[in-house]
Design an enzyme around this catalytic site. Structure first.
Site, PDB file in Angstrom:
ATOM      1  N   GLU A  28     -14.997 -15.608   4.896  1.00 34.75           N
ATOM      2  CA  GLU A  28     -15.113 -15.428   6.340  1.00 34.75           C
ATOM      3  C   GLU A  28     -15.476 -16.711   7.096  1.00 34.75           C
ATOM      4  OE1 GLU A  28     -17.602 -12.062   7.175  1.00 34.75           O
ATOM      5  OE2 GLU A  28     -16.602 -10.855   5.670  1.00 34.75           O
ATOM      6  N   GLU A  97     -11.118  -6.416   2.401  1.00 33.66           N
ATOM      7  CA  GLU A  97     -12.335  -5.637   2.619  1.00 33.66           C
ATOM      8  C   GLU A  97     -12.094  -4.517   3.624  1.00 33.66           C
ATOM      9  OE1 GLU A  97     -15.829  -8.011   3.435  1.00 33.66           O
ATOM     10  OE2 GLU A  97     -15.030  -9.655   2.235  1.00 33.66           O
TER      11      GLU A  97
END
Length: 126
Positions: A28, A97
């Site tokens: 991320e 995810e």
């Protein structure tokens, strides 16, 4: 050099944890790179170069990184990813995810996502 250290440990443990299909690089980091500008891009480039130099033999993935450098594959990370497309036509469409729950604050209630909504999101992604 956190990325390198983790990758080296994973390579050493590969025989125990086999099979590895993907290795995740800098998780991320895309939003952070955007905020930092050139220094953030330099760090992402360094992370990619270190990862690729390990020659693990499997693809590297960066989630929430819209412009992941080759050969790293960018992937979606979130509730709904039907809108997502890879940054290059030859890269696969990945959703690393699919969030089913999350934390809002320490000690607070942990909201959850109904399984029906998760299934709906997966069908939309496909």
């Amino acid at each position: 050099m956190r990325v390198s250290a983790v990758a080296q440990v994973l390579v050493l443990l590969q025989w125990v944890l086999h099979p590895f299909y993907f290795r995740k690089e800098e998780n991320e980091y895309g939003p952070m790179e955007y905020e930092l500008g050139a220094p953030g891009r330099a760090y992402a480039t360094l992370a990619v170069n270190i990862a690729v130099s390990l020659k693990t033999g499997v693809p590297w993935v960066m989630c929430k990184h819209e412009d992941a450098l080759d050969p790293v594959i960018n992937s979606c990370n979130g509730f709904y990813c039907d809108y997502f497309s890879p940054n290059k036509n030859y890269k696969p469409k990945l959703w690393t995810e699919p969030w089913s729950g999350w934390y809002t604050k320490f000690g607070g209630l942990a909201p959850h996502r109904p399984v029906e909504d998760l299934a709906f999101a997966v069908v939309r992604f496909i």
